[in-house]
Design an enzyme around this catalytic site. Structure first.
Site, PDB file in Angstrom:
ATOM      1  N   SER A 167      -1.611  -5.930 -11.838  1.00  0.00           N
ATOM      2  CA  SER A 167      -1.564  -5.721 -10.395  1.00  0.00           C
ATOM      3  C   SER A 167      -0.109  -5.713  -9.949  1.00  0.00           C
ATOM      4  O   SER A 167       0.788  -5.416 -10.758  1.00  0.00           O
ATOM      5  CB  SER A 167      -2.353  -6.842  -9.701  1.00  0.00           C
ATOM      6  OG  SER A 167      -2.510  -6.558  -8.332  1.00  0.00           O
ATOM      7  N   ASN A 168       0.168  -6.016  -8.700  1.00  0.00           N
ATOM      8  CA  ASN A 168       1.539  -6.069  -8.179  1.00  0.00           C
ATOM      9  C   ASN A 168       1.593  -7.133  -7.079  1.00  0.00           C
ATOM     10  O   ASN A 168       0.556  -7.634  -6.656  1.00  0.00           O
ATOM     11  CB  ASN A 168       1.957  -4.675  -7.661  1.00  0.00           C
ATOM     12  CG  ASN A 168       1.039  -4.199  -6.561  1.00  0.00           C
ATOM     13  OD1 ASN A 168       0.964  -4.806  -5.504  1.00  0.00           O
ATOM     14  ND2 ASN A 168       0.297  -3.123  -6.823  1.00  0.00           N
ATOM     15  N   PRO A 169       2.809  -7.492  -6.625  1.00  0.00           N
ATOM     16  CA  PRO A 169       2.908  -8.650  -5.705  1.00  0.00           C
ATOM     17  C   PRO A 169       2.598  -8.360  -4.235  1.00  0.00           C
ATOM     18  O   PRO A 169       2.896  -9.192  -3.379  1.00  0.00           O
ATOM     19  CB  PRO A 169       4.372  -9.084  -5.836  1.00  0.00           C
ATOM     20  CG  PRO A 169       5.058  -8.079  -6.664  1.00  0.00           C
ATOM     21  CD  PRO A 169       4.140  -6.970  -6.991  1.00  0.00           C
TER      22      PRO A 169
END
Ligand code: CTP
Length: 215
Positions: free
Chosen positions: A21-23
């Site tokens: 995923s990503n932040p």
């Protein structure tokens, strides 16, 4: 006026206990949804997994993967006048999603990825004359040029250029700083501020385009 907004990250599963995923925190997209509601728009929010309370008076659809986001955005697209793609969609997903948890000894040394669809580009190709389509550009270098290229390539009316290389603004922060660029060549810098204020400025800036196109 009806407004469709996407927010947050997507999750691309490897097995039932692991994903990439990503932040993205979803804060910018949720702030935009509230700002649109404050302008008396009817708002639908397609949200990836975030730690934010359900916004009041907004139709919320929760999704996890990029493919689920694509389905939700495409199915809501036609009935909306203003569409803002703020989500941090993962460009790739593991080519295999294992149904059972992989034991550590079974975990592959290499994972092969498949490209996810470019949801905004698909929406841009379906856009009608009376719809306003807005994208975000997450950039770490050559910010304005890259954002302008995305604006053209995805057939957008506006793009919000976001410098994600600075730790104190963007992604999970409460603060952001953006440049708005229109298809007509307008450029507006919105200086560092709380995401709620940035969202209001973005909506106020694009509202005249919406009035012009929608009516
Ligand atoms: N976007 C999308 N679907 C994807 C990737 C991005 O709809 N698979 C949307 C984002 O929500 C954003 C815009 O496209 O509004 C630009 O996203 P960004 O990550 O900045 O760029 P990419 O188009 O993915 O290009 P690159 O990774 O090469 O910079």
């Amino acid at each position: 006026m009806r407004c469709l907004i996407s927010a947050g990250p997507t999750r691309e599963w490897i097995d039932p206990v692991r994903f990439i995923s990503n932040p993205s925190s979803g804060k910018m997209g949720y702030a935009l949804a509230k700002a649109a509601k404050d302008l008396k728009m009817e708002v639908s929010l397609i949200s990836g997994p975030v730690n934010l309370p359900n916004p009041q008076g907004i139709h919320l659809v929760r999704i996890e993967t990029a493919l689920e986001m694509q389905e939700a955005m495409e199915s809501h697209f036609e009935e909306n006048d203003l569409i803002i793609m703020c989500a941090a969609v993962c460009d790739h997903r593991p080519s295999v999603r294992y149904e059972m948890k992989l034991r550590k000894d079974e975990f592959p040394d290499r994972i092969i990825f498949k490209r996810n669809p470019d949801i905004l580009k698909i929406l841009g190709s379906k856009k009608k004359k009376n719809q306003v389509l807005v994208g975000f550009a997450a950039e770490t270098a050559d910010i304005l040029n890259s954002a302008q290229n995305k604006l053209k390539a995805k057939n957008l009316d506006w793009i919000v250029a976001n410098d994600v290389s600075k730790n104190d603004i963007g992604f999970s922060s409460d603060i952001n700083e953006v440049t708005l660029i229109s298809a007509d060549g307008l450029q507006k810098q919105i200086p560092s501020n709380k995401k709620a204020k940035i969202a209001k400025e973005i909506l106020d800036s694009i509202y005249p385009t919406c009035l012009e196109k929608v009516h």
